[in-house]
Design a protein around this motif. Structure first.
Motif, short mmCIF file in Angstrom:
data_model
loop_
_atom_site.label_atom_id
_atom_site.label_comp_id
_atom_site.label_asym_id
_atom_site.label_seq_id
_atom_site.Cartn_x
_atom_site.Cartn_y
_atom_site.Cartn_z
N ILE A 155 56.65 -6.88 14.89
CA ILE A 155 56.50 -8.27 14.45
C ILE A 155 55.11 -8.46 13.86
CG2 ILE A 155 56.58 -10.68 15.18
CD1 ILE A 155 58.29 -9.75 17.59
N THR A 156 55.04 -8.80 12.58
CA THR A 156 53.76 -9.02 11.89
C THR A 156 53.69 -10.46 11.42
OG1 THR A 156 53.78 -6.73 11.10
CG2 THR A 156 52.26 -8.26 10.03
N PRO A 157 52.75 -11.26 11.93
CA PRO A 157 52.67 -12.67 11.50
C PRO A 157 52.40 -12.78 10.00
CG PRO A 157 51.29 -12.26 13.43
CD PRO A 157 51.72 -10.92 12.92
N ILE A 158 53.03 -13.75 9.37
CA ILE A 158 52.78 -14.04 7.96
C ILE A 158 52.73 -15.56 7.79
CG2 ILE A 158 53.90 -11.94 7.11
CD1 ILE A 158 56.31 -13.64 6.33
N GLU A 159 52.12 -16.00 6.70
CA GLU A 159 52.10 -17.42 6.37
C GLU A 159 53.10 -17.69 5.25
OE1 GLU A 159 48.25 -18.93 5.57
OE2 GLU A 159 47.39 -18.25 7.47
N LEU A 160 53.78 -18.80 5.35
CA LEU A 160 54.77 -19.20 4.35
C LEU A 160 54.43 -20.59 3.83
CD1 LEU A 160 57.98 -18.05 6.27
CD2 LEU A 160 57.01 -16.95 4.24
N PRO A 161 54.70 -20.84 2.57
CA PRO A 161 54.42 -22.17 2.04
C PRO A 161 55.37 -23.21 2.62
CG PRO A 161 55.53 -20.82 0.39
CD PRO A 161 55.19 -19.91 1.53
N PRO A 162 54.90 -24.45 2.81
CA PRO A 162 55.80 -25.50 3.30
C PRO A 162 56.99 -25.70 2.36
CG PRO A 162 53.51 -26.23 3.33
CD PRO A 162 53.55 -24.95 2.56
N ALA A 163 58.15 -25.92 2.93
CA ALA A 163 59.35 -26.10 2.13
C ALA A 163 60.41 -26.83 2.94
CB ALA A 163 59.89 -24.74 1.65
N ARG A 164 61.40 -27.34 2.22
CA ARG A 164 62.54 -28.01 2.84
C ARG A 164 63.80 -27.19 2.56
NH1 ARG A 164 61.88 -31.71 6.52
NH2 ARG A 164 63.82 -32.73 5.90
#
Length: 282
Positions: A155-164
């Motif tokens: 498990i590698t943390p990543i950042e994702l852009p806000p979205a709906r």
């Protein structure tokens, strides 16, 4: 501390799910991005001093021995004599959806009882317990969107852009074991890398890859195809999450969706940067 109330257990979506091979022991090697969304179950935990564990179903009835009680029993092995709990579960995330609802409930239960019983077990210890309950539980314990590999243990943390997202669960469910044992399941998708996912400017974070389980799921459960087509009729490009039967589509903007077919569950969800209980175990 006698009780902890309104503890969220968020669902997840698999942005893609690739099967890269199979180990000699039969376990499948996969790659995926797990993303937390704000479709949540809610748990309440109250201290019992008689050493017993009990569960109250506040919405949908759960199986007699579900992952919440199994998680509580596993953690109780580290508790003092007489430490028990009464656990209320308000179930909202649908079952057999590929959204990890049961695993998320188990993770929230472990985090809550670790605090209620003042065990102070570190996150690594809770993860080891969680892995005995289900492959997705450690992800929810870590509480961050992640690139997941192996059999689910890397498990590698990543950042994702806000979205709906529009998330649609048809009334029919799917048995995960039937999909993974299907002879026509594709198990040879080439290995991807995180940098390739992050750099995919054509498809973006929410259009990368595909779900290798989806063709088998559509064969076994025609409602998956119907759900994908229903969102397609709304101008949205949908795919299945996990082993289904829920499907989802990124929404370019807020929109009014028509009422879904009877018995289906439709919700507009936002993604979450972190789990609301992140940091509850160090």
């Amino acid at each position: 501390m006698k009780a902890l109330y309104d503890l969220p257990a968020p669902a997840k979506l698999n942005l893609f799910l690739h099967i890269n091979g199979r180990r000699p022991d039969g376990y499948h090697l996969l790659q995926s991005v797990f993303m937390l969304i704000d479709w949540c179950d809610t748990l309440h935990v109250e201290l019992r001093s008689d050493g017993l564990l009990s569960r109250e179903d506040l919405t949908t009835p759960l199986p007699t021995d579900d992952l919440v009680l199994r998680a509580a029993r596993a953690l109780q092995a580290y508790a003092n004599a007489g430490q028990g709990a009464h656990i209320g579960v308000a179930k909202h995330v649908p079952a057999q959806a590929g959204m990890g609802g049961g695993s998320s409930d188990a993770a929230t239960c472990l985090l809550a009882l670790n605090r209620l019983w003042a065990l102070n077990l570190p996150l690594g210890s809770l993860e080891q317990i969680g892995l005995t309950l289900g492959a997705d539980v450690p992800f929810f314990l870590r509480g961050r969107n992640a690139w997941v590999e192996g059999i689910g243990e890397k498990i590698t943390p990543i950042e994702l852009p806000p979205a709906r997202f529009a998330v649609l669960k048809p009334d029919a469910g799917l048995d995960t074991s039937l999909i993974f044992s299907a002879p026509d399941l594709k198990r040879s998708t080439p290995t991807a890398i995180i940098s390739g996912f992050a750099a995919d400017s054509v498809h973006g974070a929410y259009g990368f890859g595909h779900n290798d389980l989806q063709p088998v799921a559509q064969r076994l459960c025609p409602a998956v195809t119907e759900a994908i087509e229903w969102l397609g009729d709304q101008g949205l490009q949908a795919r299945m999450t996990g082993s289904g039967s829920a499907v989802f589509a990124a929404m370019p903007h807020e929109a009014e969706l028509p009422q879904s077919p009877s018995g289906w569950q439709l919700r507009q969800c936002g993604n979450m940067a972190v789990h609301p209980l992140v940091g509850w175990a160090t």
